[in-house]
Design a protein around this motif. Structure first.
Motif, PDB file in Angstrom:
ATOM      1  N   UNK B  50       8.398   7.458  -1.721  1.00 20.54           N
ATOM      2  CA  UNK B  50       7.546   6.360  -1.862  1.00 20.54           C
ATOM      3  C   UNK B  50       5.814   7.279  -1.245  1.00 20.54           C
ATOM      4  N   UNK B  51       5.330   6.862  -1.912  1.00 21.57           N
ATOM      5  CA  UNK B  51       4.127   7.557  -0.541  1.00 21.57           C
ATOM      6  C   UNK B  51       3.770   5.632  -0.092  1.00 21.57           C
ATOM      7  N   UNK B  52       4.122   5.116  -1.012  1.00 21.13           N
ATOM      8  CA  UNK B  52       2.527   3.423  -0.749  1.00 21.13           C
ATOM      9  C   UNK B  52       4.049   2.824  -0.675  1.00 21.13           C
ATOM     10  N   UNK B  53       3.682   1.684   1.004  1.00 20.97           N
ATOM     11  CA  UNK B  53       4.582   0.596   0.382  1.00 20.97           C
ATOM     12  C   UNK B  53       4.937  -0.548   1.137  1.00 20.97           C
ATOM     13  N   UNK B  54       4.452  -1.223   0.036  1.00 19.66           N
ATOM     14  CA  UNK B  54       4.098  -2.681   0.363  1.00 19.66           C
ATOM     15  C   UNK B  54       4.875  -3.705   1.111  1.00 19.66           C
ATOM     16  N   UNK B  55       4.906  -4.518   2.186  1.00 16.06           N
ATOM     17  CA  UNK B  55       5.572  -5.674   3.063  1.00 16.06           C
ATOM     18  C   UNK B  55       5.386  -7.066   3.131  1.00 16.06           C
ATOM     19  N   UNK B  56       5.528  -7.909   2.019  1.00 17.45           N
ATOM     20  CA  UNK B  56       3.955  -9.397   2.299  1.00 17.45           C
ATOM     21  C   UNK B  56       5.188 -10.421   2.747  1.00 17.45           C
ATOM     22  N   UNK B  57       4.534 -10.886   3.240  1.00 15.96           N
ATOM     23  CA  UNK B  57       5.652 -12.657   3.230  1.00 15.96           C
ATOM     24  C   UNK B  57       4.833 -13.835   2.247  1.00 15.96           C
TER      25      UNK B  57
END
Lengths: 96, 96
Positions: B50-57
């Protein structure tokens, strides 16, 4: 800092066992030089591909890799049959 | 709160295009009710699955799902050929 993100593919019925195993590793790693923090996430849906996702902060990639080597040498990472792991180190590129 | 974690499998040579597409979606979603914050992570290694991982609230699962529906209706999520996405909602179960 660097961010360790590990998305776990958890076999059916193994979520609690995977969390317990994760805690053994977390307890060991939290004592290692360069450890900053960690948050374990559990999916709201049982259908999610990754039932558990760990997001941890370390002072450096070197500190993290040394800690993992120590953990393996100490046997402080219980194995769960069929557990899929995808650990990688990241850096934050966008934040708002 | 709930945490949206999305691990992207990025085709070779498409990392910048995937980030640009992510920014279009982020700009739209950041205006939606219930949005709190987001951090996009890029892997240190080009070999990471996984080259990019988004973590959003988000304030709630409902707020997130409504915002995604609005985004789709508005066409604010550019498609990248071969981009693998794994979005799911999570809750924090361990923090230290």
């Amino acid at each position: 800092d660097v961010v360790l993100i590990n998305a776990f593919e958890v076999p059916d019925g193994q979520r609690e066992a995977a969390i317990a195993a994760w805690e053994v590793s977390r307890d060991f790693l939290a004592e290692q030089p360069g450890y900053i923090s960690t948050v374990l996430h559990a999916s709201l849906s049982p259908e999610a591909r990754f039932q558990l996702v760990n997001v941890a902060r370390w002072e450096s990639a070197e500190a993290f890799e040394a800690a993992i080597a120590e953990m393996r040498a100490a046997g402080a990472s219980p194995q769960i049959e069929g557990l899929g792991i995808n650990p990688a180190l990241y850096t934050e590129i966008r934040r708002d």
